[in-house]
Every structure is written in structure tokens, then in C-alpha cells.
Design a protein around this motif. Structure first.
Motif: not given
Length: 327
Positions: A280-287, A290-292, A301-306, A318-323
Motif C-alpha cells: 500500500t502506497i501514497t502517491a501524488n497524482i496530478n497534485g 492518494v492511497i493506493a 513501465t507504468n505503475l499499476v495501482v488499485k 509524468g502524472e504520479a510522483n512521491l510514491c
């Protein structure tokens, strides 16, 4: 080529073996005293040279002076490293590489610095680059593949660098999506790829791949926050990797990985090294934070999250960072 340069070439090619002063003098065509003076001149420039009676001279295993000659002696590439530019100090190897790439610098040109004043990390952050403690390098590439494939340059580079480090120190290296290399749960390397699109915006004109590795222990140069999350190869393995050999091995593996990037064969290796998957991670998605749950890496090589509502998303860098893993 003067005596000093010829001597350095000869010692580099000896790859750590001693060469007697008499043999060096004969090979270079000068007196033994001239050889001794050239050795002393190299030492004043920062090279560490062992001198042992009845054995001769060699480049010390402890030598920490970055050198084009000492890098090239270990190269097995076709184009990567044919042109190497080394600075004692620079603002950012990426910045300089972009300048010369826009002026026509060739594919495989490498810019290296002993320290960076304004090293670049992702999201405009500074990459701390202590003098003589790391390997700070940028490789210019001129891809002949499409933009979608070019988006995987960073992930392919991560696998290449991980392989190079493991080969020299025999210690496992992991990857945190998308661009960080880890040992024992702490960061040892960051990768920053910047690209310039061609006039028709359908292909990459060039990309610069910045690679910053914490090679030697340098806790005194890090903030308390950084010490909690970052480490070095030496601290984790107890092994002092030679920076020249590490640079050469990175160029050897990177050229190989990028030449085969369109096959996507590296992706399974990336998946095996990647450490967010299954957590379970936190990610900054487009600002938005979220928890996923990180389910894996897809074929691009995209990260697949639920997400908590069950939605599956494929996140690009380009859309997610600080995971970060939720602990």
C-alpha cells in the motif's frame, strides 16, 4: 602526447599491474628520472600511484581521480564514452549536456563532474553531490525509436545501472519506481532523463540521462532528513568501488540496454527489482495525494495501482510522483 600523458596511458592499460621504471622509460623513450618526474606531476593532479622498489609503478586501487583514460581502458562500447568531458566542479551535468546536445554533441557523449553545485533531481529538487564522494554523470543519447519507447529510457537505465553496480560489488540493488536505486531500503542513486522533441513533435531529437550515485560514505554532507533515507555503496557493502570502473561499466551496460529497449526484454528484470509492488502506497497524482495498492508494472513501465474504490489505474511518471510505501 607528452611524457605525463603517455605514462598515464601506459599505467591505465596495465590495469593495476606494476610496470618497472626501466620498462616505462624504454617504452616512452625517456630517462627513468623523467618517468619519476611525470609520476610526481600526476600525483600533484590528484592521481594515486603506488611506487614499490623492484616492482615499479601502478595506478593505486585507491585512486579516486576521475580520468578519461582510466574510464576508457574499461570500455567495451561502440559509441558510448567515445567523447568524455570531465569537470572538477559544475552547476549540473544535465544542464551542460543539454547545452552541447543542442549544439550537435554526438550520441554517447558523457559529461562527468567531481561535484555539482546545483545537481538536478526530479520535481526541481536538488541532488546533493559531495566532492569526490559520488559519480555524477550525464549521457547524451540520440534515439532512433518512437516517443512511446523513449518514455522507457529511465526505467531501462535503472536496470543497466543496477547491473553495473552489482557486477562490481556483488550486492543486490533494488529499484523504486520510477527512477531511484536502493540498497537495504535506502537510496543510493537517482536518475533524471530530460528530452528535446524534434520539430514535428513525433520523435526525440536527443535525451540527456543524468545518473547520480552515492559511491563513498558522505553522511557529513547530508542533512538529517537525507541521512534517514539515503546511503552509499560503501556504507552498505563495505566495498570502495572505483569510480572510473563504475562509470565504464555503466556505459557498457547502458549502451546494451538502450540498443535493445524496443524488445522490452528489460521489463521483467525491472519488475523483479521494483519495491513498491505488493505494498500500500501514497502517491501524488496530478497534485492530489492518494492511497493506493501497487499491483505491478505494465508493459510500458507504468505503475499499476488499485484505488480504494477498486479502480485500476496505470500511472505514468509524468502524472504520479512521491510514491512511498505506507508503513
Amino acid at each position: 602526447m607528452n611524457v605525463k600523458e603517455t605514462l598515464l596511458d601506459t599505467l591505465a592499460e596495465a590495469d593495476g599491474k606494476y610496470i618497472s621504471g626501466a620498462m616505462l622509460a624504454e617504452k616512452i623513450g625517456v630517462s627513468r628520472n623523467a618517468v619519476w618526474k611525470a609520476v610526481k606531476s600526476l600525483e600533484t593532479e590528484g592521481y594515486s600511484i603506488d611506487a614499490v622498489t623492484s616492482k615499479g609503478y601502478r595506478i593505486s586501487a585507491e585512486n579516486n581521480r576521475l580520468s578519461e583514460k582510466l574510464i576508457k581502458v574499461s570500455l567495451k562500447t561502440k559509441s558510448f564514452g567515445n567523447n568524455i568531458i570531465i569537470f572538477d566542479e559544475i552547476d549540473s551535468t544535465n544542464n551542460y549536456a543539454k547545452e552541447i546536445a543542442s549544439s550537435g554533441a554526438c550520441n554517447g557523449t558523457v559529461v562527468i563532474a567531481d561535484t555539482q553545485i546545483s545537481g538536478k533531481g526530479r520535481l526541481g529538487r536538488n541532488f546533493v553531490s559531495p566532492l569526490g564522494k559520488g559519480l555524477y554523470m550525464t549521457v547524451i543519447v540520440r534515439p532512433d525509436f518512437d516517443i512511446q519507447t523513449a518514455s522507457m529510457i529511465t526505467t531501462a537505465t535503472a536496470c543497466a545501472v543496477a547491473n553495473a553496480i552489482e557486477k562490481l560489488c556483488n550486492y543486490d540493488v533494488n529499484i523504486k519506481w520510477v527512477n531511484d536505486l536502493y540498497m537495504n531500503g535506502k537510496k543510493i542513486c537517482g536518475i533524471l532523463t530530460e528530452a528535446s522533441l524534434g520539430m514535428e513533435m513525433k520523435a526525440i531529437d536527443y535525451a540527456v540521462i543524468g545518473i547520480g550515485i552515492n559511491v563513498y560514505s558522505s553522511e557529513g554532507s547530508f542533512s538529517r532528513e537525507l541521512r534517514a533515507s539515503a546511503t552509499s555503496i560503501e556504507k552498505e557493502t563495505g566495498f570502495k568501488v572505483n569510480r572510473n570502473k563504475l562509470c565504464a561499466e555503466i556505459l557498457n551496460t547502458l549502451e546494451e540496454y538502450l540498443s535493445e529497449i524496443e524488445t522490452r526484454n528489460f521489463i521483467n528484470e525491472y519488475r523483479n527489482r521494483e519495491i513498491l509492488t505488493g505494498n500500500t502506497i501514497t502517491a501524488n497524482i496530478n497534485g492530489n495525494t492518494v492511497i493506493a495498492f501497487a499491483e505491478g508494472i505494465d508493459d510500458n513501465t507504468n505503475l499499476v495501482v488499485k484505488l480504494p474504490d477498486g479502480t485500476i489505474r496505470h500511472l505514468s511518471s509524468g502524472e504520479a510522483n512521491l510514491c512511498r510505501v505506507v508503513k
